[in-house]
Design a protein around this motif. Structure first.
Motif, PDB file in Angstrom:
ATOM      1  N   ALA A 125       0.816  -1.229   0.000  1.00  0.00           N
ATOM      2  CA  ALA A 125       0.000   0.000   0.000  1.00  0.00           C
ATOM      3  C   ALA A 125       0.845   1.273   0.000  1.00  0.00           C
ATOM      4  O   ALA A 125       0.324   2.362  -0.212  1.00  0.00           O
ATOM      5  CB  ALA A 125      -0.929  -0.003   1.215  1.00  0.00           C
ATOM      6  N   VAL A 134      -5.406   3.363  -1.363  1.00  0.00           N
ATOM      7  CA  VAL A 134      -5.816   3.637   0.021  1.00  0.00           C
ATOM      8  C   VAL A 134      -6.751   4.847   0.039  1.00  0.00           C
ATOM      9  O   VAL A 134      -7.832   4.816   0.637  1.00  0.00           O
ATOM     10  CB  VAL A 134      -4.579   3.900   0.927  1.00  0.00           C
ATOM     11  CG1 VAL A 134      -5.009   4.410   2.301  1.00  0.00           C
ATOM     12  CG2 VAL A 134      -3.736   2.635   1.066  1.00  0.00           C
ATOM     13  N   ALA A 167     -10.753   4.532   0.890  1.00  0.00           N
ATOM     14  CA  ALA A 167     -11.221   5.239   2.098  1.00  0.00           C
ATOM     15  C   ALA A 167     -12.302   6.253   1.721  1.00  0.00           C
ATOM     16  O   ALA A 167     -13.320   6.381   2.411  1.00  0.00           O
ATOM     17  CB  ALA A 167     -10.043   5.931   2.789  1.00  0.00           C
ATOM     18  N   VAL A 203     -10.132   0.282   5.421  1.00  0.00           N
ATOM     19  CA  VAL A 203      -8.908  -0.085   4.701  1.00  0.00           C
ATOM     20  C   VAL A 203      -7.874  -0.686   5.651  1.00  0.00           C
ATOM     21  O   VAL A 203      -7.545  -0.091   6.678  1.00  0.00           O
ATOM     22  CB  VAL A 203      -8.315   1.152   3.981  1.00  0.00           C
ATOM     23  CG1 VAL A 203      -6.985   0.807   3.321  1.00  0.00           C
ATOM     24  CG2 VAL A 203      -9.297   1.702   2.958  1.00  0.00           C
ATOM     25  N   ILE A 204      -7.373  -1.858   5.271  1.00  0.00           N
ATOM     26  CA  ILE A 204      -6.281  -2.493   6.010  1.00  0.00           C
ATOM     27  C   ILE A 204      -5.070  -2.417   5.073  1.00  0.00           C
ATOM     28  O   ILE A 204      -5.070  -3.043   4.001  1.00  0.00           O
ATOM     29  CB  ILE A 204      -6.602  -3.970   6.338  1.00  0.00           C
ATOM     30  CG1 ILE A 204      -7.952  -4.059   7.059  1.00  0.00           C
ATOM     31  CG2 ILE A 204      -5.498  -4.605   7.163  1.00  0.00           C
ATOM     32  CD1 ILE A 204      -9.052  -4.660   6.240  1.00  0.00           C
ATOM     33  N   ALA A 205      -4.073  -1.614   5.444  1.00  0.00           N
ATOM     34  CA  ALA A 205      -2.969  -1.333   4.520  1.00  0.00           C
ATOM     35  C   ALA A 205      -1.675  -1.968   5.008  1.00  0.00           C
ATOM     36  O   ALA A 205      -1.340  -1.884   6.187  1.00  0.00           O
ATOM     37  CB  ALA A 205      -2.796   0.176   4.378  1.00  0.00           C
ATOM     38  N   LEU A 252       0.502   5.746   6.254  1.00  0.00           N
ATOM     39  CA  LEU A 252      -0.668   5.060   5.678  1.00  0.00           C
ATOM     40  C   LEU A 252      -1.938   5.482   6.406  1.00  0.00           C
ATOM     41  O   LEU A 252      -2.987   5.674   5.795  1.00  0.00           O
ATOM     42  CB  LEU A 252      -0.484   3.540   5.759  1.00  0.00           C
ATOM     43  CG  LEU A 252       0.500   2.946   4.749  1.00  0.00           C
ATOM     44  CD1 LEU A 252       0.760   1.475   5.047  1.00  0.00           C
ATOM     45  CD2 LEU A 252      -0.031   3.105   3.310  1.00  0.00           C
ATOM     46  N   LYS A 253      -1.834   5.634   7.731  1.00  0.00           N
ATOM     47  CA  LYS A 253      -3.016   6.080   8.500  1.00  0.00           C
ATOM     48  C   LYS A 253      -3.399   7.499   8.108  1.00  0.00           C
ATOM     49  O   LYS A 253      -4.578   7.818   7.996  1.00  0.00           O
ATOM     50  CB  LYS A 253      -2.738   5.983   9.996  1.00  0.00           C
ATOM     51  CG  LYS A 253      -2.787   4.545  10.491  1.00  0.00           C
ATOM     52  CD  LYS A 253      -3.003   4.479  11.987  1.00  0.00           C
ATOM     53  CE  LYS A 253      -3.402   3.055  12.381  1.00  0.00           C
ATOM     54  NZ  LYS A 253      -3.367   2.819  13.804  1.00  0.00           N
ATOM     55  N   ALA A 310      -5.906   4.873   5.921  1.00  0.00           N
ATOM     56  CA  ALA A 310      -5.985   3.472   6.380  1.00  0.00           C
ATOM     57  C   ALA A 310      -6.575   3.410   7.787  1.00  0.00           C
ATOM     58  O   ALA A 310      -6.225   4.216   8.650  1.00  0.00           O
ATOM     59  CB  ALA A 310      -4.596   2.847   6.365  1.00  0.00           C
ATOM     60  N   THR A 311      -7.461   2.443   8.012  1.00  0.00           N
ATOM     61  CA  THR A 311      -8.039   2.247   9.347  1.00  0.00           C
ATOM     62  C   THR A 311      -7.111   1.357  10.172  1.00  0.00           C
ATOM     63  O   THR A 311      -6.926   1.570  11.358  1.00  0.00           O
ATOM     64  CB  THR A 311      -9.410   1.537   9.234  1.00  0.00           C
ATOM     65  OG1 THR A 311     -10.127   2.084   8.138  1.00  0.00           O
ATOM     66  CG2 THR A 311     -10.223   1.686  10.499  1.00  0.00           C
ATOM     67  N   VAL A 355      -3.252  -0.949  10.003  1.00  0.00           N
ATOM     68  CA  VAL A 355      -2.009  -1.131   9.247  1.00  0.00           C
ATOM     69  C   VAL A 355      -1.325  -2.416   9.682  1.00  0.00           C
ATOM     70  O   VAL A 355      -1.468  -2.849  10.824  1.00  0.00           O
ATOM     71  CB  VAL A 355      -1.040   0.067   9.415  1.00  0.00           C
ATOM     72  CG1 VAL A 355      -1.546   1.293   8.680  1.00  0.00           C
ATOM     73  CG2 VAL A 355      -0.808   0.396  10.888  1.00  0.00           C
TER      74      VAL A 355
END
Ligand SMILES: NC(=O)c1ccc[n+]([C@@H]2O[C@H](COP(=O)([O-])OP(=O)(O)OC[C@H]3O[C@@H](n4cnc5c(N)ncnc54)[C@H](OP(=O)(O)O)[C@@H]3O)[C@@H](O)[C@H]2O)c1
Length: 239
Positions: free
Chosen positions: A64, A73, A77, A83-85, A96-97, A101-102, A104
């Motif tokens: 990601a 991502v 979102a 989203v799991i990145a 990523l957050k 991303a929810t 990681v």
């Protein structure tokens, strides 16, 4: 596609068919515009046109942290997905957050499949567990774990194979869980023009790792090879 089917564009002067040219909106910077073609167009086609990601779906995105990934991502979102990145270094996970991303997963420390099972449960034939969608352009030894992470009738989106295009396969998961493997390739003119407009309207932010002069092309390439890039590396003509 310059850089793949034609020589690359890391040059002061290049020739190309006039049909390849896109008119930039006035407020778009050259650096943002340079980051969009290929990776972001591909992500848009995969997430929206081919993947039809919907609000509330759980979407696991491998690699990601790259060009395609950072756009996936953001688009997933924005569609309302959870989203799991995945990324391979701690410094990339916070970023990523920041882009949507929810959850990681640090693939240098954690087993991606174990984390999915712990967080969402093991997928069951009769429903429950796993994720709705896996975005996988890595291939290689990530392919079978991606099949195993999907819920019954889940979708696996694929547009590339960074770590190997002929991975081990496990057909049992494809039939037992009625999985869909969905290929996605390239983008349309409309994808690319829409993306430029989204950036101007503040709906999408190209993730720029660095923008540096053409003379530093070797260093930029080495960083990519060493997996030390988050987003896109841009080369400029202002040496
Ligand atoms: N079909 C199309 O139209 C199309 C268009 C564009 C791209 N693609 C394909 O999509 C893929 C991604 O492109 P991109 O431009 O986003 O590349 P990228 O910017 O290099 O990103 C790829 C990400 O994958 C991870 N990665 C790199 N090498 C890996 C390896 N050996 N094993 C596992 N993970 C690895 C890295 O993240 P971590 O280090 O954080 O894990 C990296 O950030 C490529 O395979 C490319 O060919 C296809």
């Amino acid at each position: 596609m310059m850089g793949e089917t034609l020589p690359g564009a890391c040059r002061e002067l290049v020739t190309m068919p006039v049909g390849n040219l896109l008119r930039m909106p006035e407020k778009l910077s050259f650096i943002d515009a340079a980051a969009l073609p290929i990776a972001y167009g591909t992500a848009r086609r995969m997430i929206e046109t081919r993947g039809a990601i919907r609000s509330g779906e759980r979407v696991l995105i491998l690699g990601a942290t790259g060009g395609v990934g950072t756009c996936c991502v953001q688009l997933a979102a924005a569609a309302g997905a959870e989203v799991i990145a995945c990324g391979s270094a701690a410094w990339k996970l916070g970023k990523l957050k920041e882009i949507g991303a929810t959850h990681v997963i640090d693939t240098s420390q954690q087993d991606m499949l174990k984390v999915v099972y712990q967080r969402f449960g093991k997928p069951r034939y009769m429903g429950g567990g796993g994720v709705d969608v896996v975005v996988n352009y890595i291939g290689g030894n990530t392919w079978v774990p991606s099949l195993k992470a999907l819920r019954h009738q889940g979708r696996l989106l694929v547009c590339g194979a960074t770590a190997g295009y002929a991975p081990a396969e496990d057909l049992r998961y494809v039939w037992s869980f009625e999985l869909q493997i969905i290929g996605s390739d390239g983008w349309t003119y409309e994808d690319q023009t829409d993306l430029m407009n989204m950036v101007v309207q503040g709906k999408l932010r190209p993730v720029i790792h660095s923008a540096r002069p053409l003379s530093q092309t070797p260093q930029a390439l080495q960083e990519l090879i060493d997996r030390k890039v988050f987003g896109k590396s841009v080369l400029t003509m202002t040496d």
